[in-house]
Design an enzyme around this catalytic site. Structure first.
Site: not given
Lengths: 541, 953
Positions: B529, B532, B605
């Site tokens: 996770d 980015e 999300d």
């Protein structure tokens, strides 16, 4: 043609299964074929379909209700019965039949094709008996303790009943006394009311009243501000303790730092680093800074303690006393003033004599007039009455509480049908989880206390037993709910579900925050150890 | 999985707008995007006089040999005559055209490695090209039918791909190509001065008509409190790509928008900003917006009833894409990127399937996943302890809900130091994992890329010693930012020395005394996770662009690739835990072109709203277009507490997504399906069981996509490329080649839905077996909460396993049911693919791959229907070259006992006379009042060839 095709009919088949395989004993009698001419048939248990007897337990689901496949996994939502000889028979879901795993519940291995799972019923049975025996022992010991709780409740009952009886009598006496004093006060008042009204016109008195009102307003405002300050302090303290520095929100960080500076707290992250404790040294400073006081002025402690007292001053009494002090001595009647001439040793008895004379006089309407200060007397009577009324109320309250306690004692919704929980009322249990200590004071409040210091948060007050069960059922007492604790700064009010089981000690075992600010605490208590002979099927432990 | 900086404020002000636009740039806040759009605006203002300043000088070009695959030539810029550019045009296998342009001998080097990370290898050159040159242009004719033509116009430079003489895609047709050359700050100083003085000296700058007269954000740029120092100055790239004959464009995930991308400029613009590709951790993203999200795949399909074509613009830097559907029917796009060379692949099509194959040829396909990973995943932020996990597992089993995977989010890790268990709550991690694995299940544990800067954290310590952490703009030391653990650093996966190190961490047994994750098992899946990367105190919640990576590249150059590399290395690490390797499972949030090779993605999300549920489907479809089929959205929505109706519908969405996971934020109420009241609980149980019964369909579809690159979820334009009415449809889709068509309900209170059918074919309701013929191209189905609009296309055979089990591995020996849905001519086909689901044995031919067919012969009399249907199973693996295939392979033997227990024949029309196993006995059967033939237990093995004959007359 594929060489394998020859194997097509050599499928390892379950078709050879006994027709009653997987059938619980209660239904075995239903698994018999009906002979129809040359072949045998069988009707699904729901009666909807007739199938070939050979289709029973052939690993293909024919019946809507799944009853044709008691021994396979062919029908969904079916049940499978394992005999577990040497142990206790068990029912498992059909989804666990022939899935390659040996079910614990089926110690005879019958849930899988033969040869896959060993028969462990001997060992499992022995283990089970051992476990049951241990549980039995625990329950036996626990229930002994529990019966001592019940005995305690009965003692409490007796004590409370005696207390109530005493209180009833006391109330009776006090009521009479109140009646008597009210009578006196009313008479004295009617005597003095007019005179008092005149005196109340005094500018001094009027000014005093204004001061009083002002002071009272000031106190009210002051209290309001104190409350606000406390509330803000609480908000900021939770912010400081609860904010996530990782979010890097500068506005929040500034608020935390500002509060720390104002409240003289070390920076929270420095504290968490913990080892050096450098930051803590500054913590005490600000307290001393405020200590410089103007001479004669009240400090906060004095305001806190004495202002209320001051505000309770009876102005009427004061007015009368003032009058006595500044008024012409001649205006006083000899009778009232006579105390000045009486030796100290006799003074108390004189006073009581005088009071009764005066009240007698007033009763008969004598002694009216300027020579006689009726207002002061009436006032005293009033004080006596209110004192007596207060005592009466206290006693009544005590009685009410005692009565309620009595009712609660054996209320299934309160301390249990046998009063077994009374003993635990207010008992505090705690569990240290490293960062926090969790404390549950039964039937009162649950708290979370940081081990690093500080007062912590209320996790809620006792609000109910297990709502999913009915009062009186054992299940009802296995859960306690504590609700409306301190509000989470970004969530709901904190709450606790206390899950209890039978054990020889009153103790907390685990604490988990399953959802934000909703805690589940497990523990044991002898109060849940019902005696072994008390074996209602539903209330199985 | 979660929320960066805004969470705190948001919760204090619960009524505030959730998505904080101020956290992310609009085009007007991004210097190079502003410049790029201004360039387009200038072109728009003077359409007649506008021409590209870039041209090729023909003399250099004469050396081109006719059979050469391509050429390299200089490009001249009339506005910067002293700057040299070099252009490279090559035609590869599959007809793929690659166009590259770079600045030659510039002050610095433009980033040129993006394609290297995306591609599976250097694509092979075509051996079938014929070049010709006439004075003004070079032409290449190629393709098996010689119907492809690539034309390079010299002045102004323009590249056009034709098929059958029809323009497919045009580069620089609108003259917006612009490669800002490297310069020094000193060179441009006088101009900066002019900027202050105003218009009077405009004529000093001969490039102003093209570039504008200001030096807008050339040397630094401030956004909110962050200043990007831009040490290299301006280096952006602008390119217009036009599809003159295609009305629809798809792709460029990830955006929460329609599958058929709407306009961002022009009179019918739906959005005001361009679509943005800049991997970002967007808190509570909007459900209809062109803003960038967690991943970026710069691949765009353009589609018409005549042909499909695609461009893959291999850029790794921040990229903005303007789209305009123009009146005359085509689509104009404008790509504005911050840095990097021009490196565009033209994928010629001409069908969507061809484009998928061509893109797969370049970047690879999604490999066959571990079979368990297509089961149901149960996740929450956070299961708080090992006993919590055990408790959740017990509840699933008590309620007989199938589930394959339990997940642990960040709170398992002490101080958010990933790999390091919090022993207070997880005292026995390996025993816990084994308890889960005992029922055939798996655990997935999160490992995020930010490392807590603590010397007692072995992972950080070792990475620091190795010097493989991302560096700050100074190029020295370690970049420090904030994330979950507080002060953190990030491994620079572009650094080759980080690779072996990362792989070593996942070993479950200590090797050479190096720290590794011994408190784990070889089966644990990994969740990557925040890659980015998410940096809470960074600009736009990510890393400063002037951070420095291996090789001296700036973060701005590699940003969109960063997350893929992390998942890539984790995939390799998880695979290398065992010898021989087994298929790992890695879930990633950030992705790039090529990420499909390293596992699954999810849409990040999302919110528990109907809008997010609906857009989640479109996003998964778009990801499939982008070559990344193993995708799904969080069931229930990450934020919020969905009402039971919404949750039930969302489970349907999940059950019909390739990746099926329920997840929830830490502030939400628990919502594991067993907590639902009736009837919702049983509805979800049925949905979960439906997914499990269809695992053979899904796994077979995964096999196909692993070969072909054609997505698992197929929208209308992929299934029916010539049916224009379907091009805009993105709320229903087919599953692989199975013939299943589903339209999940994503609105409250719906009681029926209308499904679009592009063909005159019979479709059968999956649950009632009812045969529908489309009316006005639509079939209307009831869709109450307990109903799922799911159709079987006539002509399909659907293999299922109908026995409920606790987890998918426990279904290994369960028998199959075949639904044989005859088409209007009485025929059908289908297939099932099986292997061990864990190893790479399939590469050695350890598979069972069966083709099922139903063929009808007409009855004799006039107007007679079907006379006989022959239903058969053949070995598909034998006819392909899957390794050294042996029908008696190890895997086939291990499932030798697996039967086909039931055949359900739909569309037979009338009651048959007999049903016989070919060459064998009469079978038991039933013909229901609905006209459905159910054949009971033909007692054939799934591994065998067999045939069943249904005789109707």
């Amino acid at each position: 043609m594929h060489p394998w095709l020859l194997l097509v009919f050599a499928l390892p088949s379950l078709a050879a299964l006994d027709k009653t395989y997987g059938v619980p004993p209660s239904l075995v009698s239903k698994y018999v074929p009906r002979t129809k001419g040359s072949h045998q048939t069988w009707t699904c248990l729901d009666g909807l379909k007739e199938i070939a007897w050979s289709a029973v337990n052939d690993d293909y689901c024919d019946c809507q209700d799944g009853s044709d496949e008691p021994g396979t996994s062919a029908c969904p939502n079916n049940k499978f019965y394992c005999r577990n000889e040497g142990h206790i028979g068990a029912i498992i879901q059909s989804s666990r039949v022939n899935d390659g795993l040996c079910e614990q519940e089926c110690c005879d291995g019958s849930d899988e094709p033969s040869g896959v799972c060993p028969n462990t019923c001997q060992e499992v049975g022995a283990e089970h008996r051992k476990k049951t025996e241990a549980e039995r022992k625990l329950r036996k010991t626990g229930s002994k303790i529990r019966s001592s709780y019940i005995a305690y409740a009965h003692k409490e009952k007796k004590r409370l009943e005696a207390l109530v009886a005493d209180l009833v009598q006391e109330i009776e006496t006090r009521e009479k006394e109140v009646e008597r004093l009210r009578d006196i006060a009313e008479r004295a008042e009617s005597l003095s009311a007019a005179e008092l009204e005149r005196k109340k016109q005094s500018p001094l008195y009027q000014s005093l009243l204004v001061h009083h009102t002002a002071l009272k307003s000031l106190q009210k405002e002051h209290k309001k501000h104190l409350e606000r300050e406390n509330a803000l302090g609480d908000i900021l303290t939770s912010l400081r303790a609860g904010y996530n520095p990782n979010y890097q929100d500068m506005a929040v960080l500034e608020a935390v730092r500002g509060w720390e500076a104002l409240a003289g707290l070390p920076h929270i992250n420095d504290v968490r680093k913990g080892d050096d404790g450098e930051a803590d040294t500054t913590a005490e400073k600000p307290k001393t800074e405020d200590d410089v006081e103007d001479e004669g002025l009240w400090n906060a402690a004095k305001i806190e303690k004495e202002l209320d007292q001051l505000l309770k001053t009876d102005h009427v009494t004061l007015l009368l006393e003032h009058d006595q002090l500044v008024g012409p001595a001649s205006a006083q009647s000899l009778l009232l003033d006579i105390s000045a001439y009486i030796p100290d040793a006799l003074l108390p008895s004189y006073h009581s004599f005088r009071d009764s004379v005066l009240s007698a006089l007033s009763v008969f309407g004598i002694g009216r007039g300027g020579a006689f200060d009726t207002s002061a007397e009436s006032n005293r009577a009033r004080v006596a009455l209110s004192d007596a009324e207060h005592s009466l109320k206290l006693t009544q309250d005590e009685q009410r509480t005692a009565n309620e306690d009595l009712l609660d004692l054996f209320d299934p919704d309160g301390f249990g049908p046998e009063g077994e929980w009374k003993k635990l009322d207010g008992m505090c249990l705690s569990k240290d989880t490293g960062e926090y200590t969790y404390e549950v004071c039964l039937f009162d409040e649950a708290r979370q206390i940081p081990n690093s210091g500080g007062s912590g948060f209320s996790l809620g007050k006792f609000s109910s037993w297990n709502k999913a069960a009915r009062p009186g059922e054992l299940e009802y007492y296995t859960r306690q709910h504590y609700t409306q604790g301190a509000k989470c700064w970004n969530g709901p009010h904190r709450s606790v579900e206390l899950v209890l089981t039978c054990g020889t000690e009153n103790t907390l075992l685990t604490v988990a925050e399953l959802e934000k600010c909703e805690y589940q605490i497990t523990g044991t208590t002898p109060a849940l150890c019902r005696p072994l002979e008390d074996e209602h099927t539903k209330d199985e432990l | 999985m979660r929320s960066p900086g805004t969470l705190l404020l948001l919760l204090l002000l619960p009524t505030a707008l959730a998505f904080k636009p101020s956290d992310f740039k609009t085009c007007s806040q991004s210097g190079f995007c502003r410049r790029g759009r201004a360039l387009a605006a200038r072109a728009q203002e003077s359409p007649s006089s506008w021409h590209s300043p870039y041209s090729i000088e023909p003399p250099e070009f004469l050396a081109l040999a006719p059979r050469q695959q391509g050429f390299t030539t200089s490009v001249y810029s009339s506005i910067h005559p002293n700057v040299k550019f070099v252009l490279d045009v090559i035609i590869h296998e599959e007809g793929i055209v690659r166009v590259r342009m770079d600045e030659e001998d510039g002050l610095r080097k433009r980033y040129n490695e993006a394609a290297q990370w995306a591609l599976i290898g250097e694509p092979k050159l075509s051996d079938d090209v014929l070049w010709t040159i006439d004075g003004e242009k070079a032409k290449a004719v190629y393709g098996p039918k010689k119907d492809m033509k690539l034309v390079v116009d010299f002045n102004p430079l323009k590249i056009t791909l034709f098929r059958h003489g029809k323009e497919q895609v045009v580069l620089n047709g609108r003259g917006l190509l612009h490669m800002e050359h490297f310069r020094t700050k000193e060179d441009s100083k006088p101009l900066e001065h002019i900027e202050g003085e105003g218009q009077s000296v405009l004529q000093v700058n001969p490039a102003a008509w093209f570039e504008g007269d200001t030096q807008d954000a050339f040397w630094d740029e401030t956004f909110s409190t962050w200043t990007d120092t831009k040490p290299k100055g301006p280096e952006s790239l602008s390119l217009d790509i036009t599809f003159p004959n295609h009305a629809h464009v798809y792709g460029i995930p990830q955006h929460a928008t329609n599958l058929s991308l709407p306009s961002t400029t022009g009179p019918i613009a739906r959005h005001t900003d361009p679509f943005r590709l800049y991997n970002a951790d967007v808190f509570e993203y909007l459900s209809d917006s062109p803003t960038s999200l967690y991943g970026s795949i710069p691949l765009m399909h353009a589609h018409s009833a005549n042909s499909t074509v695609a461009v893959f613009n291999a850029l790794a830097s921040e990229t903005w894409i303007d789209i305009a559907h123009v009146e005359k029917g085509g689509v104009e796009t404008h790509w504005i990127s911050e840095s990097g060379i021009l490196d565009v692949f033209l994928l010629p099509g001409p069908t969507p399937t061809d484009v998928f194959a061509q893109y797969a040829h370049l970047t690879g396909t999604a490999p066959l996943p571990a079979h368990w990973s297509i089961g149901y995943h149960q996740c929450r932020w956070n299961y708080v302890s090992s006993d919590d996990i055990r408790g959740v597992q017990n509840r699933f089993d008590e309620e007989d809900f199938p589930v394959d995977v339990f997940w642990l989010d960040i709170e398992y890790a002490e101080d958010h130091r990933y790999f390091m268990w919090n022993k207070k709550t997880f005292p026995d991690p390996v025993e816990m994992t084994r308890d889960v694995e005992a029922v055939g299940r798996k655990m997935v544990v999160i490992v995020d890329p930010h490392l807590k800067r603590a010397n007692d954290y072995p992972v950080y310590k070792r990475a620091s010693e190795l010097g493989v952490l991302v560096k700050p703009k100074s190029g020295e030391g370690e970049y420090e930012g904030w994330c979950w653990p507080g002060s953190s650093s990030w491994i620079d996966f572009f650094h080759p020395a980080s690779w072996d190190f990362w792989i070593s961490l996942f070993k479950t047994k200590t090797i050479d005394g190096q720290w590794s994750w011994t408190e784990s098992t070889d089966n644990v899946g990994i969740w990557n996770d925040m890659n980015e990367p998410s940096v809470f105190n960074g600009p736009e919640i990510t890393m400063p662009k002037d951070n420095v990576h291996y090789g001296g590249w700036e973060h701005r150059d590699v940003h969109n690739i960063n997350g893929m590399l992390f998942a890539n290395l984790t995939f390799q690490a998880a695979e290398a835990r065992t010898d021989p390797p087994r298929r790992p499972f890695v879930l990633t949030r950030a992705f790039y072109a090529g990420s499909q090779r390293f596992g699954a993605m999810w849409t990040g999300d999302n919110l528990g709203t109907w809008e997010h549920m609906a857009v989640g489907i479109k996003m998964v479809l778009a990801n499939g277009v982008g070559g990344m089929p193993f995708a799904g959205s969080d069931v229930g929505g990450f934020f919020g507490n969905p009402e039971p109706e919404m949750l039930v519908r969302w489970y349907v969405v999940g059950a019909f997504s390739p990746f099926f996971r329920a997840h929830a934020h830490i502030d939400t109420k628990r919502r594991e399906p067993y907590l639902l009241e009736e009837p919702y609980k049983s509805l979800v149980r049925d949905i979960l069981r439906l997914r499990y019964s269809m695992l053979p369909v899904w796994y077979t579809a995964f096999r196909e996509t692993s070969e072909s690159g054609v997505p698992i979820l197929r929208p209308q334009y992929v299934m029916f490329p010539e049916d224009e009415a379907g091009f805009g449809i993105d709320d229903q889709y087919y599953i692989g080649s199975s013939g299943l068509l589903v339209k999940p309900v994503t609105q409250k209170g719906v009681m029926e839905v209308s499904m679009y059918i592009a063909e005159d074919q019979v479709y059968y309701d999956y649950f009632t077996n009812h045969a529908h013929r489309p009316q006005n191209r639509h079939i209307t189905l009831p869709a109450n909460l307990d109903q799922i609009p799911l159709l079987i296309r006539g002509g399909s055979i659907i293999p299922t396993r109908e026995r409920p089990r606790r987890s998918s591995p426990l279904m290994k020996h369960d028998p199959f049911t075949l639904r044989i849905a005859l088409d209007t001519s009485g025929n059908a086909r289908g297939e099932v693919y099986l292997d061990d689901g864990e190893t790479y044995g399939y590469g050695r031919g350890h598979v069972v791959w069966r083709g099922f067919g139903a063929e009808s012969t007409k009855g004799k009399g006039k107007g007679q229907g079907i006379g006989m249907v022959r239903i058969s199973s053949v070995d598909l693996a034998a006819s392909t070259e899957v390794g050294a295939y042996d029908p008696m392979n190890e895997f086939a033997r291990s499932v030798g006992d697996v039967r086909v227990e039931k055949l359900v024949v739909l569309g037979l029309g009338k009651k048959p006379l007999s049903v016989v196993l070919d060459g064998g006995r009469e079978l038991e059967w039933e013909f229901t009042s609905e006209g459905v033939l159910v054949i009971k237990d033909p007692a054939v093995r799934v591994v065998d060839d067999w045939a069943v004959v249904v005789q109707s007359e």
